[in-house]
Design a protein around this motif. Structure first.
Motif, PDB file in Angstrom:
ATOM      1  N   SER A   6       8.519  -0.305 -10.084  1.00  0.00           N
ATOM      2  CA  SER A   6       9.783  -0.419 -10.219  1.00  0.00           C
ATOM      3  C   SER A   6      10.586   0.897  -9.415  1.00  0.00           C
ATOM      4  O   SER A   6      11.646   0.743  -9.425  1.00  0.00           O
ATOM      5  N   ASP A   7       9.616   1.679  -8.800  1.00  0.00           N
ATOM      6  CA  ASP A   7      10.351   2.651  -7.946  1.00  0.00           C
ATOM      7  C   ASP A   7      10.719   1.932  -6.462  1.00  0.00           C
ATOM      8  O   ASP A   7      11.350   2.745  -6.023  1.00  0.00           O
ATOM      9  N   SER A   8      10.426   0.973  -6.151  1.00  0.00           N
ATOM     10  CA  SER A   8      11.182   0.312  -5.125  1.00  0.00           C
ATOM     11  C   SER A   8      11.403  -1.175  -5.495  1.00  0.00           C
ATOM     12  O   SER A   8      10.586  -2.332  -4.779  1.00  0.00           O
ATOM     13  N   PRO A   9      12.106  -1.430  -6.326  1.00  0.00           N
ATOM     14  CA  PRO A   9      12.412  -2.869  -6.564  1.00  0.00           C
ATOM     15  C   PRO A   9      13.174  -3.641  -5.576  1.00  0.00           C
ATOM     16  O   PRO A   9      12.756  -4.686  -5.455  1.00  0.00           O
ATOM     17  N   GLN A  10      14.140  -3.158  -4.603  1.00  0.00           N
ATOM     18  CA  GLN A  10      14.594  -3.843  -3.656  1.00  0.00           C
ATOM     19  C   GLN A  10      13.280  -4.444  -2.703  1.00  0.00           C
ATOM     20  O   GLN A  10      13.507  -5.697  -2.239  1.00  0.00           O
TER      21      GLN A  10
END
Length: 118
Positions: free
Chosen positions: A44-48
């Motif tokens: 979830s730290d880099s969802p994009q």
């Protein structure tokens, strides 16, 4: 059974096998999408970036699915054309077709008998 009946049976079998292949592919696609979703949740730290990855995977799988569908259509068309050519040749030269079939049968019987005796 007539040659056209055998041809229809063969085409039906080919069609059934291709449909099974497509079902297996759909199952694989579903699993991959589920894995991509799980990966997005885990990172979830880099969802994009992961959403972009998921989109890219979905797009590629969709493209592959379309290509498989096209190949299936081509296979059915070519298989039908080949069966038509064979049927035409059998009607044009029935004795030659019988001789070839008998020869193949004798060779197959010889090979099977030889394999079972060893």
């Amino acid at each position: 059974m007539s040659w056209s009946g055998k041809r229809k049976d063969a085409m039906g079998t080919l069609s059934d096998e291709f449909d099974r292949f497509q079902d297996d592919f759909d199952t694989l696609r579903t699993k991959l999408v589920r894995m991509a979703n799980d990966t997005v949740k885990d990172f979830s730290d880099s969802p994009q970036k992961l959403a972009e990855l998921k989109s890219a995977i979905d797009l590629r799988l969709s493209t592959i699915e379309d290509e498989i569908g096209d190949l299936g259509k081509q296979l059915r068309i070519k298989g039908g054309k080949a069966a038509d050519r064979v049927e035409r040749r059998v009607h044009e030269q029935p004795f030659a077709a019988l001789a070839v079939a008998a020869g193949v049968g004798f060779i197959a019987a010889y090979l099977l008998r030889r394999r079972h005796s060893t």
